[in-house]
Scaffold this motif. Structure first.
Motif, PDB file in Angstrom:
ATOM      1  N   ILE A 179      -1.561   2.548   8.760  1.00 31.40           N
ATOM      2  CA  ILE A 179      -2.004   1.233   8.312  1.00 31.40           C
ATOM      3  C   ILE A 179      -3.494   1.249   7.983  1.00 31.40           C
ATOM      4  O   ILE A 179      -3.936   0.646   7.002  1.00 31.40           O
ATOM      5  CB  ILE A 179      -1.704   0.175   9.395  1.00 31.40           C
ATOM      6  CG1 ILE A 179      -0.193   0.024   9.570  1.00 31.40           C
ATOM      7  CG2 ILE A 179      -2.319  -1.174   9.022  1.00 31.40           C
ATOM      8  CD1 ILE A 179       0.204  -0.917  10.682  1.00 31.40           C
ATOM      9  N   ALA A 222      -3.999   2.515   4.547  1.00 38.63           N
ATOM     10  CA  ALA A 222      -3.650   1.524   3.528  1.00 38.63           C
ATOM     11  C   ALA A 222      -4.767   0.505   3.370  1.00 38.63           C
ATOM     12  O   ALA A 222      -5.130   0.122   2.249  1.00 38.63           O
ATOM     13  CB  ALA A 222      -2.340   0.829   3.891  1.00 38.63           C
ATOM     14  N   LYS A 282       0.356  -7.204  -0.101  1.00 33.53           N
ATOM     15  CA  LYS A 282       1.127  -6.351  -1.012  1.00 33.53           C
ATOM     16  C   LYS A 282       0.219  -5.380  -1.747  1.00 33.53           C
ATOM     17  O   LYS A 282       0.566  -4.205  -1.915  1.00 33.53           O
ATOM     18  CB  LYS A 282       1.892  -7.214  -2.012  1.00 33.53           C
ATOM     19  CG  LYS A 282       2.828  -6.403  -2.905  1.00 33.53           C
ATOM     20  CD  LYS A 282       3.735  -7.302  -3.726  1.00 33.53           C
ATOM     21  CE  LYS A 282       4.730  -6.483  -4.533  1.00 33.53           C
ATOM     22  NZ  LYS A 282       5.665  -7.352  -5.300  1.00 33.53           N
ATOM     23  N   SER A 321      -0.627  -2.590   0.542  1.00 36.96           N
ATOM     24  CA  SER A 321       0.490  -1.661   0.685  1.00 36.96           C
ATOM     25  C   SER A 321       0.607  -0.752  -0.534  1.00 36.96           C
ATOM     26  O   SER A 321       0.755   0.476  -0.404  1.00 36.96           O
ATOM     27  CB  SER A 321       1.789  -2.453   0.869  1.00 36.96           C
ATOM     28  OG  SER A 321       2.906  -1.595   0.884  1.00 36.96           O
ATOM     29  N   GLN A 381       0.163   3.355  -0.901  1.00 35.12           N
ATOM     30  CA  GLN A 381       1.181   4.205  -1.520  1.00 35.12           C
ATOM     31  C   GLN A 381       0.595   5.010  -2.677  1.00 35.12           C
ATOM     32  O   GLN A 381       0.922   6.191  -2.853  1.00 35.12           O
ATOM     33  CB  GLN A 381       2.341   3.347  -2.010  1.00 35.12           C
ATOM     34  CG  GLN A 381       3.148   2.689  -0.901  1.00 35.12           C
ATOM     35  CD  GLN A 381       4.170   1.709  -1.444  1.00 35.12           C
ATOM     36  OE1 GLN A 381       4.615   1.810  -2.578  1.00 35.12           O
ATOM     37  NE2 GLN A 381       4.554   0.744  -0.632  1.00 35.12           N
TER      38      GLN A 381
END
Length: 455
Positions: free
Chosen positions: A13, A16, A368, A371, A375
């Motif tokens: 986390i 991210a 979002k 996230s 990625q």
């Protein structure tokens, strides 16, 4: 494994969040720097350049008297110019202006000519677009772009294994004909395979003529894009239905699937409102799942956008063109086209939501974006830079919406001022700004709610 992938395995986390801060920090800095530097070129003095809001964490003052600061809440930034009554340059500080000399007033934002104010405001989104174009252009120069020659440059070996009992295509093959259709460019190859699938749904073997080492060969081979899942989009119908990368789609509503084009055609035929039953196989045996596609913007072959029912999976193309390095001008053109596609698709999606053709669950907020940033960073430097380019183009577009407190709202006020010959009345401007702020806050609450519901 590159540095991004290594860090992602360690950070989770935290990685991210760090990726999100880098993405947002770069995009916000470029946006605000656009305002700052163009205003400076126009003779307008900037008092404060801030990345973030709230409590100041760090600052320094340059020789021009501009205070550069980093604040605790990194969800944006601002440049406050001489004479501004607030950080958004929405109103003038009348008391400060009254005590300014003529020379000082000429360097203030409210005292600047209308065209200078408009140019400084438009420069923020403009610099976002320039960043996006620049990143895509640099990536094209660094990693190349696909040639238009109908010659196979690379092949996906995983997908090719599934067609081992057929006549395999090879790297270096020049594709001449696909199912009776003559091929002139590389993009013609996938179109010809798709047309053949449309003519005979479910087929798995295709007649292809190639030139290989001076010899012309007639082959029977698998689809150029097999019905195999390459990736699953987060928060998509496919993810909810349990799709996984590597899944082969065997059938839809009992009908066999031989190519990815079969999947696309049948999902489109569902209209996005009817559930479809699919049978998948990840190598351990068939499994059945049911899902309903959602209407989403989709890029067309001519560079436009249309709304289509999508389930949220990408394919694994079996064939890829030769990679060539473009010239600088061609790279800039590639960057401009990709940036325009992002802007156009975003507008198309918003329009579809307003028109009731698509739901708003695809709108995402900070969670979002964080996230997706993680990625992208996990996928490597190319994906991460592409993420920055996409967010930069999107932020530039959003800021041009004619909503007070956004750059587009300021430009709308300036257009009214140009038509009337004088600025909008103070009360009217305050009311419009309040409405605009309420809209922006409502949107932020809504997209954050979407984020939380998607967890």
């Amino acid at each position: 494994m590159d540095a991004f992938s290594l860090l992602s395995n360690v950070g989770g986390i935290g990685f991210a969040i760090a990726s999100f801060l880098v993405v947002l920090g770069v995009v916000v800095f470029i946006h605000e720097y656009g305002h700052y530097i163009v205003a400076r070129w126009c003779g307008i003095h900037a008092e404060v350049f801030s990345i973030g809001f709230g409590k100041e964490l760090f600052h320094w003052t340059d020789r021009r008297g501009t205070r550069w600061r980093l604040a605790a809440l990194p969800l944006g930034g601002y440049v406050r110019f001489l004479g501004d009554g607030d950080a958004a340059s929405a109103r003038a500080d009348l008391h400060e202006l009254e005590h300014m000399s003529e020379a000082q007033r000429a360097r203030s934002f409210p005292g600047a000519a209308l065209w200078k104010r408009a140019l400084a405001v438009a420069a923020g989104p403009g610099f976002n677009f320039i960043l996006s174009i620049g990143i895509y252009a640099c990536l094209a120069l660094a990693i190349g772009t696909g040639s238009d020659r109908p010659v196979i440059g690379t092949m996906d070996e995983t997908a090719a294994v599934m067609a081992a009992d057929m006549d395999p295509l090879q790297v270096g093959d020049e594709v001449l004909v696909v199912e009776g259709t003559e091929i002139e460019t590389f993009s013609d190859i996938s179109r010809a395979f798709a047309a053949a699938s449309d003519a005979q749904p479910g087929r798995e073997r295709f007649a292809v003529t190639v030139r290989r080492g001076g010899e012309v060969l007639d082959l029977k081979t698998a689809a150029a894009i097999p019905p195999v899942v390459g990736a699953v989009t987060p928060d998509s119908p496919a993810e909810a239905a349990g799709f996984r990368a590597g899944d082969r789609i065997l059938s839809i509503d009992g009908q066999p699937v031989g190519a990815f084009a079969d999947l696309q055609r049948r999902v489109i035929a569902s209209g996005g409102g009817e559930p479809v039953t699919m049978v998948l196989d990840d190598g351990t045996g068939p499994r059945e799942t049911v899902l309903t596609a959602k209407m989403q913007p989709y890029p067309t072959a001519d560079g436009g956008i249309e709304m289509r029912p999508l389930i949220g999976v990408t394919a694994i193309p079996r064939l890829a063109p030769e990679v060539v390095t473009p010239g600088i001008l061609q790279a800039v053109e590639i960057g401009a086209i990709r940036t325009w596609q992002i802007i156009y698709s975003s507008f198309a999606y918003v329009g579809a939501i307003i028109g009731g053709e698509a739901d708003s669950s695809g709108l995402g907020g900070p969670i979002k974006i964080a996230s997706l940033s993680g990625q992208a960073a996990d996928a490597g430097i190319v994906a991460f830079l592409s993420m920055i380019a996409m967010i930069s183009a999107s932020i530039g577009m959003i800021n041009l919406f004619p909503i007070p407190v956004l750059d587009g709202g300021h430009l709308l006020f300036y257009a009214i001022e140009a038509l009337r010959g004088r600025p909008l009345g103070e009360k009217a401007a305050e009311y419009a700004t309040g409405v605009g702020l309420a809209l922006v806050i409502s949107l932020m609450v809504f997209v954050t709610y979407n984020d939380l519901m998607g967890l």
